[in-house]
Motif scaffolding. Structure first.
Motif, PDB file in Angstrom:
ATOM      1  N   CYS A  58     -10.880  12.332  26.734  1.00 38.08           N
ATOM      2  CA  CYS A  58     -11.701  13.390  26.126  1.00 38.08           C
ATOM      3  C   CYS A  58     -11.632  13.386  24.608  1.00 38.08           C
ATOM      4  N   ALA A  59     -10.451  13.181  24.041  1.00 40.68           N
ATOM      5  CA  ALA A  59     -10.307  13.240  22.583  1.00 40.68           C
ATOM      6  C   ALA A  59     -11.193  12.211  21.895  1.00 40.68           C
TER       7      ALA A  59
ATOM      8  N   CYS B 178     -14.924  13.154  22.289  1.00 41.65           N
ATOM      9  CA  CYS B 178     -15.279  14.300  21.447  1.00 41.65           C
ATOM     10  C   CYS B 178     -15.257  13.945  19.963  1.00 41.65           C
ATOM     11  N   ASP B 179     -14.355  13.053  19.551  1.00 43.78           N
ATOM     12  CA  ASP B 179     -14.370  12.591  18.155  1.00 43.78           C
ATOM     13  C   ASP B 179     -15.729  11.993  17.813  1.00 43.78           C
TER      14      ASP B 179
ATOM     15  N   LEU C 197     -14.882  20.081  17.763  1.00 46.21           N
ATOM     16  CA  LEU C 197     -13.826  19.384  18.498  1.00 46.21           C
ATOM     17  C   LEU C 197     -13.117  20.316  19.476  1.00 46.21           C
TER      18      LEU C 197
ATOM     19  N   CYS D 194     -15.664  21.055  22.363  1.00 50.67           N
ATOM     20  CA  CYS D 194     -15.958  19.829  23.082  1.00 50.67           C
ATOM     21  C   CYS D 194     -14.774  19.432  23.965  1.00 50.67           C
ATOM     22  N   ASN D 195     -13.569  19.486  23.418  1.00 44.37           N
ATOM     23  CA  ASN D 195     -12.383  19.132  24.209  1.00 44.37           C
ATOM     24  C   ASN D 195     -12.162  20.106  25.357  1.00 44.37           C
TER      25      ASN D 195
ATOM     26  N   CYS E  56     -14.765  19.193  27.920  1.00 46.61           N
ATOM     27  CA  CYS E  56     -14.462  17.902  28.531  1.00 46.61           C
ATOM     28  C   CYS E  56     -13.317  18.030  29.531  1.00 46.61           C
ATOM     29  N   GLN E  57     -12.307  18.807  29.208  1.00 45.85           N
ATOM     30  CA  GLN E  57     -11.183  18.997  30.130  1.00 45.85           C
ATOM     31  C   GLN E  57     -11.653  19.643  31.432  1.00 45.85           C
TER      32      GLN E  57
END
Length: 93
Positions: free
Chosen positions: A35-36, A39-40, A53, A56-57, A60-61
């Motif tokens: 995910c990191a 999202c970056d 960020l 988004c993270n 995503c999680q």
């Protein structure tokens, strides 16, 4: 003989769709540790990088999916697209 060609065409269309889905990703296509990085890239073009960020993270999680590109394409991830704030706006960037 004509029946065989239609079956072949149908097989190749289904195969192409399956390969396209695998290449593009989609709902649940990421592992939590990916995910990191996703999202970056998703937040790389925004001037509000830290909030982008963070959300988004978080998205995503939950969804294990981040849409491709830096903007739009949310239809690739229905969970990501449909998660809304209390006011009804999009929660995920």
């Amino acid at each position: 003989m004509a029946r065989l060609s239609w079956i072949s065409i149908a097989f190749f269309v289904i195969l192409a769709f399956a390969i396209n889905t695998l290449v593009q990703g989609g709902e649940g296509s990421l592992k939590p540790e990916e995910c990191a990085g996703a999202c970056d890239f998703r937040c790389s073009a925004t001037s509000h990088k830290n909030p982008c960020l963070f959300f988004c993270n978080m998205c995503c999680q939950k969804c294990l999916c981040v849409p491709s590109g830096t903007y739009g394409h949310k239809e690739e991830c229905p969970c990501y697209n449909n998660w809304k704030t209390q006011e009804g706006g999009p929660k995920c960037p």
